[in-house]
Design a protein around this motif. Sequence first.
Motif, PDB file in Angstrom:
ATOM      1  N   GLY A   1       0.420   3.931  -1.642  1.00  0.00           N
ATOM      2  CA  GLY A   1      -0.415   5.120  -1.572  1.00  0.00           C
ATOM      3  C   GLY A   1      -0.693   5.548  -0.147  1.00  0.00           C
ATOM      4  N   ALA A   2      -0.900   4.566   0.744  1.00  0.00           N
ATOM      5  CA  ALA A   2      -1.127   4.884   2.150  1.00  0.00           C
ATOM      6  C   ALA A   2       0.129   5.477   2.778  1.00  0.00           C
TER       7      ALA A   2
ATOM      8  N   PRO B   1       0.814  -1.223   0.000  1.00  0.00           N
ATOM      9  CA  PRO B   1       0.000   0.000   0.000  1.00  0.00           C
ATOM     10  C   PRO B   1       0.848   1.275   0.000  1.00  0.00           C
TER      11      PRO B   1
ATOM     12  N   MET C   1       2.467   7.251   1.302  1.00  0.00           N
ATOM     13  CA  MET C   1       2.679   8.607   0.817  1.00  0.00           C
ATOM     14  C   MET C   1       1.626   9.580   1.347  1.00  0.00           C
ATOM     15  N   ASN C   2       0.360   9.193   1.213  1.00  0.00           N
ATOM     16  CA  ASN C   2      -0.705  10.124   1.565  1.00  0.00           C
ATOM     17  C   ASN C   2      -0.865  10.321   3.064  1.00  0.00           C
TER      18      ASN C   2
END
Length: 389
Positions: A321-322, A319, A324-325
């Motif tokens: 994306g998790a 994950p 980074m965000n």
Amino acid sequence: MKAITWQGINRLGVERVDDPSILNAGDAIVRVTATVTCGSDLHLIGGYVPGMRAGDVLGHEFAGEIVEVGPGVTRRRVGERVVVTSFLGCGRCWYCRTEQYSLCDNSNPHPGLGEGLWGASTGGCFGYSQITGGYAGSHAEYVRVPFADVGAFPIPDELSDEAAVFASDAVPTGWMGADQGGVQPGDVVAVWGAGGVGQMAARASLLLGAARVIVIDRLPERLQQVREVIGAETIDYGTTEVLAELRERTGGRGPDVSIEAVGMEAHSFRPDYLYDQVKVQLRLQTDRPTAVREAVLATRKGGTVFVLGVFGGVVDKFPLGAVMNKALTIRSGQVMGQRYIPMLLDRMAAGEIPTEHLVTHRLSLDDGPRGYELFKTKGEGCVRAVFRP
């Protein structure tokens, strides 16, 4: 001498091998008095780590007595009772001088294997395949210890060999996860895995001032040890949904620091576990990162995830994306034992870090295959099996 050896995937043997001898001036020969199973050994036994050869001696977590030293050894002496760190460090290269001993440039005589897989080699490690140097391991009557002045440490009189043996790997590994994971006073820490390393990471987090430590596992005997000996909270992932439970216990925010202490053969009841199993069997990925995924998703925004479990290759459905965000920090590493062991031995001698409860089975080298079978299957409530040559 007698030793427990790797004979092929899921096949161990007990055989006679050559006695070790002094090869370099900084070597010592240690008579092994206690050597213990470790979860990372299971990756070797199952064929998940490249570079194993039939006849390789297993084991990397051990204590013993020095019986011979090379002419260049100045800090250790014959007759000393010592614990030896699992990863070797020369003490002189840039990595050792900056206390990153498991990244040593000089202790791995086979650097090409690691460079091909990871872009750079690690330091050497006892009993952990040709990729970390091909050193004979500690599940034997004697073991050669290179760089003995750097990696062997006197055991305080207050500690038995059985208690001190965990200062070789499990205790400093757990401490490193909490320390380099940035645990601060008042933090909430979640630890995936209630084996030896997970329990030591939980204890370290408490000693570093964490307000709450929550350990996640499914084995009742291990969760009981966490509550009664380590003093942390527990979650049984077989009876509840971990992410929801952690949100509930942290007021919806998530842990400040998450420590993954499981590694490449993580188990789960979630659908991604079956996905990983299929991918591994088809050789489309090498590791099962179930616990790492869960830790990333659980950790609060701006928090830290420290990966203590051993991983060897590539994983899928990470994950990113998790990461980074949510502005997460991800750290990991093999144990840098030389950095922590002297301090930890003092804490252990003072009673701050209990370890003897981890020993659930005491066996001889002849019982090596049975000990690892119990350890792998968690039979008879096995947490760790100690071999006494």
